[in-house]
Design a protein around this motif. Structure first.
Motif, mmCIF file in Angstrom:
data_model
loop_
_atom_site.group_PDB
_atom_site.id
_atom_site.type_symbol
_atom_site.label_atom_id
_atom_site.label_comp_id
_atom_site.label_asym_id
_atom_site.label_seq_id
_atom_site.Cartn_x
_atom_site.Cartn_y
_atom_site.Cartn_z
ATOM 1 N N UNK A 51 -62.389 29.519 -39.945
ATOM 2 C CA UNK A 51 -61.305 30.076 -40.638
ATOM 3 C C UNK A 51 -61.733 31.223 -41.737
ATOM 4 N N UNK A 52 -62.706 30.992 -42.514
ATOM 5 C CA UNK A 52 -63.138 31.947 -43.472
ATOM 6 C C UNK A 52 -63.794 33.061 -42.836
ATOM 7 N N UNK A 53 -64.641 32.864 -41.709
ATOM 8 C CA UNK A 53 -64.980 33.875 -40.930
ATOM 9 C C UNK A 53 -64.172 34.849 -40.535
ATOM 10 N N UNK A 54 -62.879 34.383 -39.970
ATOM 11 C CA UNK A 54 -61.682 35.187 -39.432
ATOM 12 C C UNK A 54 -61.276 35.850 -40.704
ATOM 13 N N UNK A 55 -61.262 35.430 -41.900
ATOM 14 C CA UNK A 55 -60.749 36.056 -42.941
ATOM 15 C C UNK A 55 -61.605 37.191 -43.170
ATOM 16 N N UNK A 56 -62.876 36.982 -43.416
ATOM 17 C CA UNK A 56 -63.961 37.842 -43.675
ATOM 18 C C UNK A 56 -63.525 38.925 -42.495
ATOM 19 N N UNK A 57 -63.558 38.948 -41.135
ATOM 20 C CA UNK A 57 -63.236 39.861 -40.478
ATOM 21 C C UNK A 57 -61.768 40.511 -40.712
ATOM 22 N N UNK A 58 -60.905 39.979 -40.770
ATOM 23 C CA UNK A 58 -59.602 40.500 -41.363
ATOM 24 C C UNK A 58 -59.330 41.587 -42.296
ATOM 25 N N UNK A 59 -60.504 41.167 -43.669
ATOM 26 C CA UNK A 59 -60.860 42.059 -44.489
ATOM 27 C C UNK A 59 -61.889 43.303 -44.386
ATOM 28 N N UNK A 60 -62.484 43.121 -43.160
ATOM 29 C CA UNK A 60 -63.447 44.123 -42.827
ATOM 30 C C UNK A 60 -64.890 44.086 -43.134
ATOM 31 N N UNK A 61 -65.451 42.723 -43.518
ATOM 32 C CA UNK A 61 -66.834 42.501 -44.116
ATOM 33 C C UNK A 61 -67.529 41.405 -43.225
#
Ligand SMILES: Cc1cc2nc3c(=O)[nH]c(=O)nc-3n(C[C@H](O)[C@H](O)[C@H](O)COP(=O)(O)OP(=O)(O)OC[C@H]3O[C@@H](n4cnc5c(N)ncnc54)[C@H](O)[C@@H]3O)c2cc1C
Length: 530
Positions: A51-61
């Motif tokens: 879930x956090x990896x997807x969030x990092x993806x969503x914010x571009x990092x």
């Protein structure tokens, strides 16, 4: 007294750093202070959940994390040294079917790098020693390294100051819960082992737990309970070597333990994560057993949830009432994590029937592996998080059973070799997705309706919201069209008929409907946007 400030972030652990990075991305002015002269150098939290990896993806990092993290796609359980069952994590619905193992010091470093790209810096050796609220302002007393004090007045204060939060203490915020008596040891170690390096291995014996989590080739985090009647502070490398040998039945040979520490488990959660202009997040609001590696992830997700809301309110684009959804969305999620991890930990440590329960679970799991591995994997990786009762989400119309639902994080989709859905959503805005339906070519009158709706919404919301048409047909001379060449977005979202999804700036689904009446969309957005 220093000048006026919109937001003061207290604490630059992972939670405070996520808040700072997101406010910086939104262009909101803030200060972030930390009493420590330097960042954490120890590995502490090592699991980055999907879930956090997807969030990092969503914010571009995400690429920065994937480059140095170590993916693990299964959890292997043992009883008395014998393999019992492996729970695979690669059956989950994500383009990242794994958890990423990375030392917390590295996670913090990557977030600090990100912050510095926005020309923002953590002000270190600044300690909050007192705080009060007065007339909608927060007045914080800060002690500098030279002993001088500074008063910082801000509209909002985000308490990310960890488990022993000074903000919580000074505001007399009760932190109810339990302290477990059992002491645990953690160590980072160089290890020789024949065990699969892409799995986390957990050994259970009668009341004894030993977990080996790979952080890279030959690098492991090991965690074990200690069975001590008295608290101890110092542990030797020899003890770590012997414990690994004994508890894992010779599967791990520790060559060197670079960091050894110990901890006790506390299960605590504040009742309210907002107190007027002060928000509590991360360990300042909740602490729990590290079972399942959810602590740091939960803190990161708290401030990811809060930052866009606060940014919109500060910019005058959203109603202040939007901020109430922080408690309504995050509290039930955190409460559930605290409950579940406490229950599991107590069972593994103190329930005499635990091993037979684990055996029963294993045979049930193996009988229905296809279904259960997806269900349990989704829970472990935190992909099951859903905001079920929020004023910032419309639940009026039900999605079909296989479609992503309101309150869930919108899944990413690979469209073709060069494009993914998230490429269109990394914009800090609300995104309205107008699906034409999957047919070989959407009916002309349906398509015209969508084009008109897109035009109208563009006129109303111009800069505030992106409105995309998702179609498998090339639409010439039109902006904001996502060409779903192979219908992969339609398939993943299980769209059979023209439909609308609204995705919030944090990537969560706010709205779903098959009704194209624009007033319904406007009515929903007016709930919290100006
Ligand atoms: C040994 C150990 C092992 C762990 N293992 C795991 C694990 O395996 N999995 C997991 O999920 N979690 C684990 N955790 C917990 C995890 O580290 C925390 O959940 C996570 O760090 C929480 O992040 P945070 O930013 O909320 O708080 P913290 O990381 O505690 O950061 C708080 C920050 O606030 C600063 N601060 C505190 N008071 C003040 C003040 N008055 N003024 C200014 N600054 C202040 C501190 O210096 C600190 O930098 C572990 C923790 C420890 C200690």
């Amino acid at each position: 007294m220093s000048g006026y400030l919109p937001v003061l972030i207290v604490g630059a652990g992972p939670t405070g750093l996520m808040m700072a990075c997101e406010l910086a991305r939104q262009g909101v002015s803030f200060r972030i202070i930390d009493k420590n002269p330097e960042q954490t150098l120890s590995s502490n939290a090592t699991w980055i959940q999907t879930c956090t990896i997807e969030i990092f993806d969503h914010i571009g990092i995400v690429d920065r994390f994937l480059k140095i993290g170590h993916p693990c796609d299964g959890i292997h359980l043992y009883i008395d040294g014998k393999s019992l069952v492996t729970i695979p994590l690669n059956n989950i619905d994500s383009i990242y079917p794994f958890v990423l193992m990375l030392a917390q010091s590295e996670t913090e470093r990557l977030l600090i790098d990100r912050l510095e790209e926005f020309n923002k810096r953590i002000e270190r050796s600044l300690e909050l020693i007192d705080v009060k609220q007065d007339n909608n302002a927060v007045i914080a007393t800060i002690k500098h390294a030279d002993g001088n004090t500074e008063i910082i007045t801000s509209d909002w204060l985000i308490a990310c100051d960890g488990a022993n939060s000074t903000v919580r203490e000074k505001c007399h915020i009760f932190f109810p819960g339990e302290n477990l008596t059992e002491q645990f040891i953690v160590a980072d170690a160089k290890i020789d082992s024949y065990m699969a390096n892409n799995e986390i291995h957990v050994f259970f014996d009668h009341g004894a737990i030993f977990a080996a989590s790979p952080l890279g080739p030959n690098n492991y985090r090991i965690t074990a309970n200690l069975h001590l009647d008295y608290p101890r502070k110092i542990f030797t490398e020899r003890e770590v070597i012997e414990m690994a040998q004994e508890r894992a039945y010779g599967a791990y040979y520790v060559n060197k333990a670079s960091w050894i520490s110990s901890f006790w488990i506390h299960s605590k959660l504040v009742k309210h994560m907002r107190h007027d202009s002060i928000f509590l997040a991360g360990d300042a609001a909740h602490i729990h057993s590290p079972a399942g590696g959810q602590g740091m992830n939960t803190g990161l997700q708290d401030t990811y949830n809060l930052a866009w809301k606060l940014a919109l309110v500060i910019k005058g684009k959203a109603k202040p009432a939007l901020l109430n959804s922080y408690q309504l969305e995050r509290y039930p999620v955190v409460n559930n994590i605290v409950d579940q991890t406490e229950r599991l930990t107590k069972m593994a440590l103190f329930d005499k029937a635990f091993l037979s329960k684990l055996r029963k679970f294993s045979s049930k799991f193996l009988h229905n592996e296809a279904v259960l591995s997806k269900k349990i994997g989704t829970q472990i990786t935190q992909l099951d998080i859903r905001y079920k009762e929020s004023p910032a989400i419309s639940y009026d119309e039900s999605t079909s059973a296989k479609s992503p639902r309101q309150g869930e994080h919108a899944p990413d989709v690979i469209i073709d070799s060069s494009k993914r859905l998230y490429d269109y959503l990394r914009n800090m805005l609300h995104n309205i997705l107008l699906f034409t339906g999957p047919g070989p070519s959407a009916k002309k009158n349906e398509l015209d309706k969508l084009k008109q709706l897109q035009k109208l919404l563009n006129q109303i919301y111009s800069q505030q919201i992106k409105i995309y048409i998702i179609t498998n047909e090339e639409l010439k001379d039109m902006d904001n069209v996502i060409l779903d060449v192979n219908n992969s977005i339609h398939d993943r979202y299980n769209i059979k008929h023209p439909s609308i999804y609204i995705i919030r700036p944090d990537g969560y689904i706010a709205y779903y409907s098959k009704n194209f009446n624009h007033t319904l969309i406007e009515d929903f957005l007016k709930r919290y946007l100006y």
